[in-house]
Scaffold this active site. Structure first.
Site, PDB file in Angstrom:
ATOM      1  N   CYS A  89       0.651  -1.050  -0.120  1.00  0.00           N
ATOM      2  CA  CYS A  89      -0.023  -0.114  -0.154  1.00  0.00           C
ATOM      3  C   CYS A  89       0.772   1.315  -0.099  1.00  0.00           C
ATOM      4  CB  CYS A  89      -0.913   0.165   1.044  1.00  0.00           C
ATOM      5  SG  CYS A  89      -2.437   1.185   0.925  1.00  0.00           S
TER       6      CYS A  89
ATOM      7  N   HIS B 114      -4.158  -4.516  -0.437  1.00  0.00           N
ATOM      8  CA  HIS B 114      -3.598  -5.157   0.791  1.00  0.00           C
ATOM      9  C   HIS B 114      -3.916  -6.648   1.032  1.00  0.00           C
ATOM     10  CE1 HIS B 114      -3.468  -1.562   3.583  1.00  0.00           C
ATOM     11  NE2 HIS B 114      -4.179  -1.063   2.814  1.00  0.00           N
TER      12      HIS B 114
ATOM     13  N   GLU C 270      -3.140  -8.879   3.337  1.00  0.00           N
ATOM     14  CA  GLU C 270      -3.407  -9.368   4.518  1.00  0.00           C
ATOM     15  C   GLU C 270      -5.092  -9.159   4.556  1.00  0.00           C
ATOM     16  OE1 GLU C 270      -2.940  -4.767   5.409  1.00  0.00           O
ATOM     17  OE2 GLU C 270      -2.025  -6.693   4.057  1.00  0.00           O
TER      18      GLU C 270
END
Length: 203
Positions: free
Chosen positions: A79, A182, A184
């Site tokens: 990011c 992202h 995750e």
């Protein structure tokens, strides 16, 4: 052990948990010497570009990151961490970045799009790369950002995403990578990207 740089910007624990879920040991690290000694490094981040660069400077991480990259170690920017790899950002004027990759960071056009770009979108692979092993060429991931990278060298672009305009959502050269989304927060395919990065540590 993968070092996740703690410079006061971003959801570090969620990135660490993502690596742990795929069997990769990762530690949140604030000491530049420990980052320099790590076999692989991750630079996450959310927030303003200028604040991030100031914090990296304050924590003594700028030269450390450049040393890690020069040593050929696997490096992943996530990011804001992807954006910081470039030479400059137009956010709040002009702010110099790390200069690892040539190019700049630009804001999505005002009035034409809903900004920030938020939610699931496709990242369409442009060329084979180790992060994309086992992932469909047009997989979808979770994005939250108002700025995007504009590489000066098109060879850096590993995947593109369309949000009013096509932009580079994954960039890379050698073992240095940047991803705008992202992983995750991107379910199993996002975790697969973290796992693929972890494999670079052992290669």
């Amino acid at each position: 052990m993968i070092a996740i740089i703690d410079y006061g910007m971003g959801n570090l624990r969620s990135v660490q948990k993502g690596f742990e879920r795929v069997g990769c040991a990762a530690a949140i690290v604030q000491d530049p010497a420990a980052v320099a000694a790590a076999p692989a490094v991750v630079l996450p981040g959310v927030g303003a570009f200028a604040d991030a660069m100031e914090n990296l400077r304050k924590f003594g991480m700028i030269e450390t990151i450049q040393q890690v990259v020069a040593a050929g170690k696997p490096f992943l920017g996530i990011c804001l961490g992807q954006q910081l790899l470039f030479e400059s950002s137009e956010e709040f004027g002009h702010t110099p970045g790390l200069g690892i990759f040539p190019g700049r960071v630009r804001r999505f056009p005002e009035g034409q799009l809903k900004v920030p770009h938020m939610g699931w979108n496709q990242a369409v692979m442009q060329k084979n790369n180790p992060l994309w092993e086992g992932i469909p060429a047009d997989a979808a991931f979770y994005f939250v950002h108002s700025y995007y990278v504009e590489p000066a060298d098109p060879e850096l672009i590993l995947a593109r995403t369309d949000y009013g305009l096509p932009f580079a959502s994954v960039v890379g050269r050698d073992k240095v990578f940047g991803i705008q989304f992202h992983p995750e927060k991107s379910s199993n395919l996002g975790l697969r990207i973290l796992q693929n990065f972890g494999k670079l540590v052992k290669s």
